[in-house]
Design a protein around this motif. Structure first.
Motif, mmCIF file in Angstrom:
data_model
loop_
_atom_site.group_PDB
_atom_site.id
_atom_site.type_symbol
_atom_site.label_atom_id
_atom_site.label_comp_id
_atom_site.label_asym_id
_atom_site.label_seq_id
_atom_site.Cartn_x
_atom_site.Cartn_y
_atom_site.Cartn_z
ATOM 1 N N GLU A 178 0.834 -1.198 0.000
ATOM 2 C CA GLU A 178 0.000 0.000 0.000
ATOM 3 C C GLU A 178 0.872 1.253 0.000
ATOM 4 O OE1 GLU A 178 -3.424 2.078 2.815
ATOM 5 O OE2 GLU A 178 -2.826 0.002 3.135
ATOM 6 N N GLY A 179 0.569 2.171 -0.912
ATOM 7 C CA GLY A 179 1.361 3.390 -1.018
ATOM 8 C C GLY A 179 2.659 3.191 -1.767
ATOM 9 N N ALA A 180 2.843 2.025 -2.359
ATOM 10 C CA ALA A 180 4.056 1.709 -3.143
ATOM 11 C C ALA A 180 5.320 2.023 -2.354
ATOM 12 C CB ALA A 180 4.045 2.472 -4.470
ATOM 13 N N ALA A 181 5.329 1.603 -1.084
ATOM 14 C CA ALA A 181 6.469 1.873 -0.215
ATOM 15 C C ALA A 181 7.688 1.031 -0.570
ATOM 16 C CB ALA A 181 6.083 1.633 1.237
ATOM 17 N N VAL A 182 7.444 -0.108 -1.233
ATOM 18 C CA VAL A 182 8.512 -1.049 -1.573
ATOM 19 C C VAL A 182 8.586 -1.173 -3.095
ATOM 20 C CG1 VAL A 182 9.343 -3.431 -1.343
ATOM 21 C CG2 VAL A 182 8.156 -2.322 0.578
ATOM 22 N N THR A 183 9.815 -1.233 -3.629
ATOM 23 C CA THR A 183 10.018 -1.443 -5.058
ATOM 24 C C THR A 183 10.334 -2.916 -5.291
ATOM 25 O OG1 THR A 183 10.888 0.792 -5.309
ATOM 26 C CG2 THR A 183 11.329 -0.766 -7.097
ATOM 27 N N PRO A 184 9.385 -3.682 -5.867
ATOM 28 C CA PRO A 184 9.641 -5.113 -6.053
ATOM 29 C C PRO A 184 10.442 -5.390 -7.324
ATOM 30 C CG PRO A 184 7.297 -4.606 -6.361
ATOM 31 C CD PRO A 184 8.018 -3.317 -6.216
ATOM 32 N N TYR A 185 11.307 -6.403 -7.244
ATOM 33 C CA TYR A 185 12.027 -6.889 -8.418
ATOM 34 C C TYR A 185 11.177 -7.958 -9.091
ATOM 35 C CZ TYR A 185 16.297 -4.619 -6.753
ATOM 36 O OH TYR A 185 17.226 -3.689 -6.358
ATOM 37 N N THR A 186 10.772 -7.704 -10.316
ATOM 38 C CA THR A 186 9.934 -8.669 -11.025
ATOM 39 C C THR A 186 10.733 -9.850 -11.551
ATOM 40 O OG1 THR A 186 10.180 -7.390 -13.072
ATOM 41 C CG2 THR A 186 8.266 -6.904 -11.688
ATOM 42 N N ASP A 187 12.059 -9.776 -11.497
ATOM 43 C CA ASP A 187 12.896 -10.887 -11.965
ATOM 44 C C ASP A 187 13.403 -11.765 -10.824
ATOM 45 O OD1 ASP A 187 14.470 -8.825 -11.001
ATOM 46 O OD2 ASP A 187 16.128 -9.222 -12.361
ATOM 47 N N ILE A 188 12.967 -11.493 -9.581
ATOM 48 C CA ILE A 188 13.331 -12.349 -8.446
ATOM 49 C C ILE A 188 12.040 -12.766 -7.754
ATOM 50 C CG2 ILE A 188 14.749 -12.623 -6.375
ATOM 51 C CD1 ILE A 188 16.436 -10.283 -7.278
ATOM 52 N N LEU A 189 11.405 -13.784 -8.306
ATOM 53 C CA LEU A 189 10.119 -14.247 -7.792
ATOM 54 C C LEU A 189 10.244 -15.521 -6.970
ATOM 55 C CD1 LEU A 189 7.868 -13.689 -10.946
ATOM 56 C CD2 LEU A 189 8.183 -12.169 -8.976
ATOM 57 N N TYR A 190 11.272 -16.312 -7.245
ATOM 58 C CA TYR A 190 11.432 -17.615 -6.593
ATOM 59 C C TYR A 190 12.851 -17.767 -6.056
ATOM 60 C CZ TYR A 190 7.385 -18.459 -9.599
ATOM 61 O OH TYR A 190 6.182 -18.368 -10.234
ATOM 62 N N PRO A 191 13.021 -18.553 -4.991
ATOM 63 C CA PRO A 191 14.381 -18.830 -4.512
ATOM 64 C C PRO A 191 15.162 -19.632 -5.533
ATOM 65 C CG PRO A 191 12.765 -20.159 -3.344
ATOM 66 C CD PRO A 191 11.993 -19.191 -4.161
ATOM 67 N N ASN A 192 16.464 -19.418 -5.550
ATOM 68 C CA ASN A 192 17.369 -20.074 -6.488
ATOM 69 C C ASN A 192 18.560 -20.604 -5.692
ATOM 70 O OD1 ASN A 192 19.309 -20.709 -8.461
ATOM 71 N ND2 ASN A 192 18.626 -19.063 -9.824
ATOM 72 N N ALA A 193 18.830 -21.905 -5.833
ATOM 73 C CA ALA A 193 19.921 -22.522 -5.065
ATOM 74 C C ALA A 193 21.256 -21.840 -5.310
ATOM 75 C CB ALA A 193 20.011 -24.004 -5.415
ATOM 76 N N ARG A 194 21.433 -21.244 -6.466
ATOM 77 C CA ARG A 194 22.687 -20.546 -6.783
ATOM 78 C C ARG A 194 23.006 -19.474 -5.744
ATOM 79 N NH1 ARG A 194 23.688 -17.167 -12.428
ATOM 80 N NH2 ARG A 194 25.878 -16.596 -12.053
ATOM 81 N N TYR A 195 21.971 -18.800 -5.263
ATOM 82 C CA TYR A 195 22.186 -17.706 -4.312
ATOM 83 C C TYR A 195 22.121 -18.184 -2.863
ATOM 84 C CZ TYR A 195 21.813 -15.105 -8.573
ATOM 85 O OH TYR A 195 22.033 -14.638 -9.854
ATOM 86 N N MET A 196 21.990 -19.479 -2.677
ATOM 87 C CA MET A 196 22.109 -20.056 -1.343
ATOM 88 C C MET A 196 23.550 -20.417 -1.013
ATOM 89 S SD MET A 196 18.758 -22.555 -1.159
ATOM 90 C CE MET A 196 17.096 -21.907 -1.387
ATOM 91 N N LEU A 197 24.413 -20.444 -2.024
ATOM 92 C CA LEU A 197 25.798 -20.883 -1.803
ATOM 93 C C LEU A 197 26.532 -19.982 -0.817
ATOM 94 C CD1 LEU A 197 26.737 -21.884 -5.456
ATOM 95 C CD2 LEU A 197 26.506 -23.432 -3.503
#
Length: 233
Positions: A178-197
């Protein structure tokens, strides 16, 4: 340090392998096909890296929050791999993984990770950069979008923080932002094991590994979505 990490907590299925300074990874959006795709993806990265499972030092998995079925698949698979290899396991938050991806791709320092938990709720957590990894501030929670906005997002907005968002929650529920307080990344929708390393490296350095007997998924919600049968209360 040789680490293999798997994740099936959402519609996405991913596998990542770190072999010294090299990384090998796979990522697919494959709803309801995780159990069919996961082992072939593991085999693919091991073959690409020319390494056998027994040569690894650690195993890791996305421990949730996420779909009940998806989290169970990853938990069961990592238990089987750990039993067969006697390797220690590190459990990684799926919300933290998306926050870490935002940092590694866009160099942001405050991320609200929110995924659609169904039942008009979101899994949500606030992560902040500390020593090159995104760390949880407070608790991971499952909340109605309106409550998540009031209890988590609005207090941060009053501190004039620049907030970025990851996950499917932002698209699923307009009341969350509400109020567009947060800018969402539309290309990061799901977790990816690559970034868990990177998160796994830190957890290992802090002694947060587990034996196969200790492996537990994280659901946050203790009730399962189901439809009542006719005549049942």
């Amino acid at each position: 340090m040789n680490i293999l990490i798997i994740d099936t907590s959402t519609e996405a299925c991913s596998v990542a392998l770190q072999l010294g300074e090299q990384q090998f990874h796979r990522f697919e959006i494959c709803p309801q096909q995780h159990s069919q795709r996961l082992l072939p993806m593991v085999d693919e990265v091991l073959m690409e890296a020319n390494i056998k499972l027994a040569q690894l030092d650690y195993l890791g998995f996305g421990r949730g929050p996420g779909s009940f079925t998806g989290v169970r698949i990853a938990t069961g698979m990592i238990q089987g791999l750990a039993l067969g290899t006697d390797l220690p396991v590190v459990a990684i938050s799926t919300l933290a993984a998306m926050a870490q991806q935002a940092y590694q791709l866009y160099d942001v320092q405050n991320v609200i990770a929110a995924t659609d938990a169904r039942m008009d709720e979101v899994y949500i957590g606030h992560y902040q950069l500390q020593q090159n990894t995104m760390q949880l501030m407070g608790d991971e929670q499952v909340l109605a979008p309106e409550l998540a906005h009031q209890q988590i997002i609005q207090p941060l907005v009053t501190q004039q923080m620049s907030l970025m968002g990851t996950g499917t929650g932002w698209q699923a529920y307009s009341t969350l932002n509400e109020g567009a307080a947060v800018t969402p990344y539309t290309d990061i929708l799901y977790p990816n094991a690559r970034y868990m390393l990177k998160l796994a490296e830190q957890a290992i350095a802090q002694g947060e590994t587990q034996s196969v007997e200790q492996i537990q998924p994280v659901y946050l919600r203790d009730k399962v979505t189901w439809k009542k049968l006719p005549g049942r209360e």
